[in-house]
Scaffold this motif. Structure first.
Motif, PDB file in Angstrom:
ATOM      1  N   SER A  47     100.030 -36.788   5.383  1.00  0.00           N
ATOM      2  CA  SER A  47     101.009 -37.111   5.789  1.00  0.00           C
ATOM      3  C   SER A  47     101.761 -35.911   5.956  1.00  0.00           C
ATOM      4  N   ASP A  48     103.301 -35.541   6.146  1.00  0.00           N
ATOM      5  CA  ASP A  48     104.830 -34.241   6.429  1.00  0.00           C
ATOM      6  C   ASP A  48     103.956 -34.262   4.793  1.00  0.00           C
ATOM      7  N   GLU A  49     104.773 -34.584   3.972  1.00  0.00           N
ATOM      8  CA  GLU A  49     104.069 -34.606   2.449  1.00  0.00           C
ATOM      9  C   GLU A  49     102.962 -33.629   1.960  1.00  0.00           C
ATOM     10  N   HIS A  50     101.797 -34.389   2.569  1.00  0.00           N
ATOM     11  CA  HIS A  50     100.007 -32.994   2.431  1.00  0.00           C
ATOM     12  C   HIS A  50     100.693 -31.575   3.126  1.00  0.00           C
ATOM     13  N   VAL A  51     101.008 -31.603   4.549  1.00  0.00           N
ATOM     14  CA  VAL A  51     101.188 -30.536   4.891  1.00  0.00           C
ATOM     15  C   VAL A  51     102.410 -29.688   4.577  1.00  0.00           C
ATOM     16  N   ALA A  52     103.873 -30.250   3.643  1.00  0.00           N
ATOM     17  CA  ALA A  52     104.492 -29.233   2.874  1.00  0.00           C
ATOM     18  C   ALA A  52     103.830 -28.393   1.580  1.00  0.00           C
ATOM     19  N   ILE A  53     103.044 -29.129   0.796  1.00  0.00           N
ATOM     20  CA  ILE A  53     102.868 -28.681  -0.198  1.00  0.00           C
ATOM     21  C   ILE A  53     101.235 -27.767   0.115  1.00  0.00           C
ATOM     22  N   LEU A  54     100.981 -28.160   1.174  1.00  0.00           N
ATOM     23  CA  LEU A  54      99.424 -27.163   1.674  1.00  0.00           C
ATOM     24  C   LEU A  54     100.198 -26.026   2.012  1.00  0.00           C
ATOM     25  N   ARG A  55     101.208 -25.932   2.898  1.00  0.00           N
ATOM     26  CA  ARG A  55     101.798 -24.676   3.566  1.00  0.00           C
ATOM     27  C   ARG A  55     102.780 -23.280   2.146  1.00  0.00           C
ATOM     28  N   TRP A  56     102.752 -24.352   1.489  1.00  0.00           N
ATOM     29  CA  TRP A  56     103.652 -24.159   0.202  1.00  0.00           C
ATOM     30  C   TRP A  56     102.895 -23.353  -0.541  1.00  0.00           C
ATOM     31  N   LEU A  57     101.257 -24.108  -0.786  1.00  0.00           N
ATOM     32  CA  LEU A  57      99.985 -22.631  -1.145  1.00  0.00           C
ATOM     33  C   LEU A  57      99.751 -22.328  -0.469  1.00  0.00           C
ATOM     34  N   LEU A  58      99.587 -22.114   0.535  1.00  0.00           N
ATOM     35  CA  LEU A  58      98.967 -20.839   1.768  1.00  0.00           C
ATOM     36  C   LEU A  58     100.039 -19.810   1.541  1.00  0.00           C
ATOM     37  N   ASP A  59     101.991 -20.029   1.587  1.00  0.00           N
ATOM     38  CA  ASP A  59     102.425 -18.933   1.196  1.00  0.00           C
ATOM     39  C   ASP A  59     102.078 -18.484  -0.005  1.00  0.00           C
ATOM     40  N   LYS A  60     101.723 -18.760  -1.014  1.00  0.00           N
ATOM     41  CA  LYS A  60     101.533 -18.279  -2.398  1.00  0.00           C
ATOM     42  C   LYS A  60     100.104 -17.597  -2.160  1.00  0.00           C
ATOM     43  N   VAL A  61      99.210 -17.672  -1.776  1.00  0.00           N
ATOM     44  CA  VAL A  61      98.108 -17.304  -1.384  1.00  0.00           C
ATOM     45  C   VAL A  61      97.783 -15.994  -0.563  1.00  0.00           C
ATOM     46  N   ASN A  62      99.204 -15.465   0.814  1.00  0.00           N
ATOM     47  CA  ASN A  62      99.182 -14.853   1.331  1.00  0.00           C
ATOM     48  C   ASN A  62      99.978 -14.164   0.389  1.00  0.00           C
ATOM     49  N   LYS A  63     101.188 -14.380  -0.774  1.00  0.00           N
ATOM     50  CA  LYS A  63     101.479 -13.036  -1.887  1.00  0.00           C
ATOM     51  C   LYS A  63     100.799 -12.504  -2.390  1.00  0.00           C
ATOM     52  N   GLY A  64      99.449 -13.027  -3.226  1.00  0.00           N
ATOM     53  CA  GLY A  64      99.030 -12.132  -3.247  1.00  0.00           C
ATOM     54  C   GLY A  64      98.067 -13.434  -4.798  1.00  0.00           C
ATOM     55  N   PHE A  65      98.839 -14.584  -4.452  1.00  0.00           N
ATOM     56  CA  PHE A  65      97.985 -15.761  -5.476  1.00  0.00           C
ATOM     57  C   PHE A  65      97.153 -15.729  -5.363  1.00  0.00           C
ATOM     58  N   THR A  66      95.942 -16.591  -6.012  1.00  0.00           N
ATOM     59  CA  THR A  66      94.639 -17.171  -6.261  1.00  0.00           C
ATOM     60  C   THR A  66      94.886 -18.476  -5.986  1.00  0.00           C
ATOM     61  N   ILE A  67      94.291 -19.752  -5.107  1.00  0.00           N
ATOM     62  CA  ILE A  67      94.142 -20.389  -5.321  1.00  0.00           C
ATOM     63  C   ILE A  67      94.395 -21.433  -6.543  1.00  0.00           C
ATOM     64  N   GLY A  68      93.587 -20.731  -7.494  1.00  0.00           N
ATOM     65  CA  GLY A  68      93.840 -21.589  -8.737  1.00  0.00           C
ATOM     66  C   GLY A  68      95.339 -21.687  -9.210  1.00  0.00           C
ATOM     67  N   GLN A  69      95.588 -19.788  -9.627  1.00  0.00           N
ATOM     68  CA  GLN A  69      97.243 -19.522  -9.950  1.00  0.00           C
ATOM     69  C   GLN A  69      98.643 -20.052  -9.587  1.00  0.00           C
ATOM     70  N   ALA A  70      97.852 -20.472  -7.576  1.00  0.00           N
ATOM     71  CA  ALA A  70      98.916 -20.995  -6.703  1.00  0.00           C
ATOM     72  C   ALA A  70      99.815 -22.784  -7.564  1.00  0.00           C
ATOM     73  N   VAL A  71      97.553 -23.192  -7.378  1.00  0.00           N
ATOM     74  CA  VAL A  71      97.706 -25.063  -7.949  1.00  0.00           C
ATOM     75  C   VAL A  71      98.064 -24.815  -9.507  1.00  0.00           C
ATOM     76  N   GLY A  72      98.471 -24.417 -10.312  1.00  0.00           N
ATOM     77  CA  GLY A  72      98.353 -23.775 -11.676  1.00  0.00           C
ATOM     78  C   GLY A  72     100.083 -23.616 -11.000  1.00  0.00           C
ATOM     79  N   LEU A  73     100.690 -23.307 -10.593  1.00  0.00           N
ATOM     80  CA  LEU A  73     102.427 -23.178 -10.481  1.00  0.00           C
ATOM     81  C   LEU A  73     102.820 -24.706  -9.823  1.00  0.00           C
ATOM     82  N   LEU A  74     101.856 -25.125  -9.220  1.00  0.00           N
ATOM     83  CA  LEU A  74     102.530 -26.387  -8.662  1.00  0.00           C
ATOM     84  C   LEU A  74     102.711 -27.669  -9.718  1.00  0.00           C
ATOM     85  N   GLU A  75     101.486 -27.776 -10.179  1.00  0.00           N
ATOM     86  CA  GLU A  75     101.417 -28.550 -11.515  1.00  0.00           C
ATOM     87  C   GLU A  75     101.819 -27.911 -12.855  1.00  0.00           C
ATOM     88  N   LYS A  76     102.205 -26.967 -12.855  1.00  0.00           N
ATOM     89  CA  LYS A  76     103.751 -27.159 -14.596  1.00  0.00           C
ATOM     90  C   LYS A  76     104.060 -27.242 -13.465  1.00  0.00           C
TER      91      LYS A  76
END
Length: 298
Positions: A47-76
């Motif tokens: 869905s568009d909501e899934h796209v928004a979440i994935l785009r946000w996570l990829l942005d964090k990975v591009n800024k140096g976060f690991t995917i695990g850290q990015a997911v942790g930020l999202l969940e927190k």
């Protein structure tokens, strides 16, 4: 159709976001970050909501976060828009670690610098440590020496340490012999190696053997190396507009000499230059991924 209704298959998501389908499936299995809807045939629909979440996570990975850290930020934070203060503190700490490392090295305290580097690796991704901390320090120490703020001995001690560590990181990734050999070089008269170094790190992590020639290499030498190593891919960079004509001349020369050579280019000047669009790799890891996959399929 609401933002929660599925309408993109996994191939569309892969193309849209520049992420491999296998990577996306692995993220879903390990982190359960999104739960795609299944159609009657059992295929994933996002869905568009899934796209928004994935785009946000990829942005964090591009800024140096690991995917695990990015997911942790999202969940927190429970929302895409609520983590700016935490991210700012994270970035500030990375900068502080870099400053402390430089202070230690300029005082010839190598063991302390090693400890700080280990601390950086425990908190940040390899990409961020290599480019945003070690690479940034290499540029900074050059500027300090240029302004005569540090001694020649201090500059050489620091740069030797940094280049050794960066080299060790880059050579730690295994080479896949089935992938094409790659040659990289800074464009004529270009002094900034770090955009190109970021791309080299990206390629090395994928298993490519990369022959990095550095900067201020004559075109004749570049052409000779490509011939000797039988390279199938070539990458260059250009940050300054004034150097763009010579960079484009080099690209044209190589494309004529080696019609099958895959050529890519990056940097601020390339991004803004219309005729370079054919060779533009982009400036983010998803863009690099998308460009690379397109070239290899072609």
């Amino acid at each position: 159709m609401t933002s929660k209704e599925g309408k993109y298959n996994i191939k569309a998501i892969s193309t849209m976001l520049g992420i491999q389908a296998g990577t996306l499936r692995a993220w879903e299995r390990r982190y359960r970050i999104v739960k795609p809807i299944r159609n009657a045939a059992g295929h994933r629909l996002y869905s568009d909501e899934h796209v928004a979440i994935l785009r946000w996570l990829l942005d964090k990975v591009n800024k140096g976060f690991t995917i695990g850290q990015a997911v942790g930020l999202l969940e927190k934070d429970h929302a895409v828009s609520l983590n700016s203060q935490q991210e700012a503190r994270y970035e500030d700490y990375a900068a502080r670690l870099g400053d402390d490392m430089l202070t230690a090295l300029l005082a010839f305290r190598e063991r302390e610098a090693h400890d700080l580097l280990n601390q950086a690796f425990s908190m940040f991704s390899v990409d961020k440590v290599t480019v945003d901390i070690l690479g940034a320090l290499l540029i900074k120490v050059g500027e300090l020496r240029k302004n005569e703020e540090i001694s020649l001995a201090g500059e050489q001690f620091v740069t030797t340490f940094l280049r050794t560590k960066i080299g060790m990181i880059l050579h730690s990734f295994p080479v896949d012999g089935f992938l094409p050999r790659v040659v990289t070089v800074c464009g004529p008269d270009e002094a900034d190696e770090w955009g190109l170094m970021s791309y080299k790190l990206f390629l090395r992590q994928k298993g490519f053997e990369v022959i990095c020639l550095g900067k201020k290499i004559p075109a004749d030498d570049v052409e000779q190396v490509i011939k000797e190593v039988e390279a199938r891919m070539f990458f260059t960079s250009c940050m300054k507009d004034g150097n763009l004509p010579d960079v484009m001349d080099l690209i044209r020369r190589l494309s004529e000499a080696y019609p099958q050579l895959i050529i890519g280019a990056g940097g601020k000047a390339i991004e803004l230059h219309g005729p370079a669009e054919k060779y533009r790799v982009g400036s983010t890891r998803p863009e690099w991924e998308s460009w690379l996959q397109k070239q290899l399929r072609g």
